[in-house]
Design a protein around this motif. Sequence first.
Motif, mmCIF file in Angstrom:
data_model
loop_
_atom_site.group_PDB
_atom_site.id
_atom_site.type_symbol
_atom_site.label_atom_id
_atom_site.label_comp_id
_atom_site.label_asym_id
_atom_site.label_seq_id
_atom_site.Cartn_x
_atom_site.Cartn_y
_atom_site.Cartn_z
ATOM 1 N N THR A 1 0.831 -1.208 0.000
ATOM 2 C CA THR A 1 0.000 0.000 0.000
ATOM 3 C C THR A 1 0.860 1.250 0.000
ATOM 4 N N ASP A 2 2.147 1.109 -0.317
ATOM 5 C CA ASP A 2 3.027 2.282 -0.293
ATOM 6 C C ASP A 2 3.057 3.017 -1.634
ATOM 7 N N GLY A 3 2.208 2.615 -2.569
ATOM 8 C CA GLY A 3 2.111 3.309 -3.841
ATOM 9 C C GLY A 3 3.129 2.866 -4.873
ATOM 10 N N THR A 4 3.948 1.873 -4.576
ATOM 11 C CA THR A 4 4.989 1.450 -5.508
ATOM 12 C C THR A 4 4.568 0.266 -6.362
ATOM 13 N N ASN A 5 3.416 -0.304 -6.095
ATOM 14 C CA ASN A 5 2.911 -1.480 -6.802
ATOM 15 C C ASN A 5 3.813 -2.694 -6.634
ATOM 16 N N ARG A 6 4.600 -2.708 -5.560
ATOM 17 C CA ARG A 6 5.386 -3.896 -5.249
ATOM 18 C C ARG A 6 4.514 -4.839 -4.444
ATOM 19 N N LYS A 7 4.739 -6.116 -4.628
ATOM 20 C CA LYS A 7 4.002 -7.088 -3.837
ATOM 21 C C LYS A 7 4.707 -7.305 -2.513
ATOM 22 N N ASN A 8 3.918 -7.498 -1.478
ATOM 23 C CA ASN A 8 4.466 -7.794 -0.166
ATOM 24 C C ASN A 8 4.885 -9.257 -0.167
ATOM 25 N N ALA B 1 2.837 -17.444 -11.254
ATOM 26 C CA ALA B 1 2.779 -17.572 -9.798
ATOM 27 C C ALA B 1 4.098 -18.122 -9.262
ATOM 28 N N GLN B 2 4.686 -19.061 -9.977
ATOM 29 C CA GLN B 2 5.978 -19.629 -9.583
ATOM 30 C C GLN B 2 7.040 -18.536 -9.543
ATOM 31 N N LYS B 3 7.043 -17.668 -10.546
ATOM 32 C CA LYS B 3 8.004 -16.563 -10.588
ATOM 33 C C LYS B 3 7.791 -15.620 -9.405
ATOM 34 N N GLU B 4 6.518 -15.354 -9.080
ATOM 35 C CA GLU B 4 6.209 -14.440 -7.985
ATOM 36 C C GLU B 4 6.681 -14.992 -6.643
ATOM 37 N N ILE B 5 6.440 -16.278 -6.391
ATOM 38 C CA ILE B 5 6.856 -16.816 -5.102
ATOM 39 C C ILE B 5 8.384 -16.918 -5.022
ATOM 40 N N SER B 6 9.029 -17.189 -6.150
ATOM 41 C CA SER B 6 10.497 -17.231 -6.167
ATOM 42 C C SER B 6 11.079 -15.857 -5.856
ATOM 43 N N THR B 7 10.518 -14.834 -6.469
ATOM 44 C CA THR B 7 10.970 -13.465 -6.223
ATOM 45 C C THR B 7 10.720 -13.076 -4.775
ATOM 46 N N ALA B 8 9.535 -13.413 -4.259
ATOM 47 C CA ALA B 8 9.206 -13.082 -2.873
ATOM 48 C C ALA B 8 10.168 -13.767 -1.905
ATOM 49 N N PHE B 9 10.470 -15.036 -2.146
ATOM 50 C CA PHE B 9 11.383 -15.745 -1.252
ATOM 51 C C PHE B 9 12.777 -15.138 -1.306
ATOM 52 N N GLU B 10 13.254 -14.798 -2.488
ATOM 53 C CA GLU B 10 14.582 -14.201 -2.617
ATOM 54 C C GLU B 10 14.654 -12.857 -1.890
ATOM 55 N N MET B 11 13.571 -12.076 -1.968
ATOM 56 C CA MET B 11 13.537 -10.795 -1.267
ATOM 57 C C MET B 11 13.647 -11.009 0.239
ATOM 58 N N LEU B 12 12.874 -11.959 0.754
ATOM 59 C CA LEU B 12 12.903 -12.224 2.189
ATOM 60 C C LEU B 12 14.233 -12.817 2.620
ATOM 61 N N LYS B 13 14.786 -13.677 1.799
ATOM 62 C CA LYS B 13 16.081 -14.287 2.112
ATOM 63 C C LYS B 13 17.154 -13.201 2.237
ATOM 64 N N GLN B 14 17.165 -12.272 1.302
ATOM 65 C CA GLN B 14 18.138 -11.180 1.360
ATOM 66 C C GLN B 14 17.911 -10.308 2.584
ATOM 67 N N LYS B 15 16.647 -10.062 2.910
ATOM 68 C CA LYS B 15 16.314 -9.250 4.082
ATOM 69 C C LYS B 15 16.811 -9.927 5.352
ATOM 70 N N TYR B 16 16.505 -11.204 5.516
ATOM 71 C CA TYR B 16 16.907 -11.924 6.715
ATOM 72 C C TYR B 16 18.422 -12.072 6.804
ATOM 73 N N GLU B 17 19.071 -12.372 5.698
ATOM 74 C CA GLU B 17 20.521 -12.517 5.712
ATOM 75 C C GLU B 17 21.195 -11.180 5.966
ATOM 76 N N GLY B 18 20.618 -10.103 5.476
ATOM 77 C CA GLY B 18 21.147 -8.768 5.718
ATOM 78 C C GLY B 18 21.057 -8.379 7.181
ATOM 79 N N GLU B 19 20.007 -8.833 7.862
ATOM 80 C CA GLU B 19 19.849 -8.536 9.281
ATOM 81 C C GLU B 19 20.833 -9.331 10.118
ATOM 82 N N GLN B 20 21.269 -10.485 9.626
ATOM 83 C CA GLN B 20 22.199 -11.316 10.381
ATOM 84 C C GLN B 20 23.633 -10.823 10.256
ATOM 85 N N GLN B 21 23.976 -10.111 9.192
ATOM 86 C CA GLN B 21 25.344 -9.636 8.976
ATOM 87 C C GLN B 21 25.854 -8.793 10.152
ATOM 88 N N PRO B 22 25.100 -7.783 10.623
ATOM 89 C CA PRO B 22 25.590 -6.999 11.757
ATOM 90 C C PRO B 22 25.762 -7.844 13.024
#
Length: 104
Positions: A13-20, A60-81
């Motif tokens: 809902t941030d106006g960017t048309n990105r999927k959560n 749909a397969q592409k969407e879930i793959s993209t969503a998982f990669e986004m979350l994976k990067q987010k979680y791994e980025g939080e673990q770096q510090p």
Amino acid sequence: RISDEPVSPGWSTDGTNRKNPFNVLGVSSGLELKAIRKEYLSLSKLLHPDKTSEPGAAEAQKEISTAFEMLKQKYEGEQQPAVAAAATAAGGRANRGRGQSDAA
């Protein structure tokens, strides 16, 4: 800019048309990456183009793959510090090579 139009499930809902990515995978934001990965793999098996002939499955397969990669990067980025902080707390020994002692 946020429009007055209703938002489809999964869309931000941030106006960017990105999927959560959490909504795309159907998981809550409080889950650990391991649980998210398990759900991703389950969905991936159902939606894989070799496993189903349903229309839209490939997209749909592409969407879930993209969503998982986004979350994976987010979680791994939080673990770096956290890893860097642990190394610092250990006196920086985690970054020393073989043969180096604590005395400098």
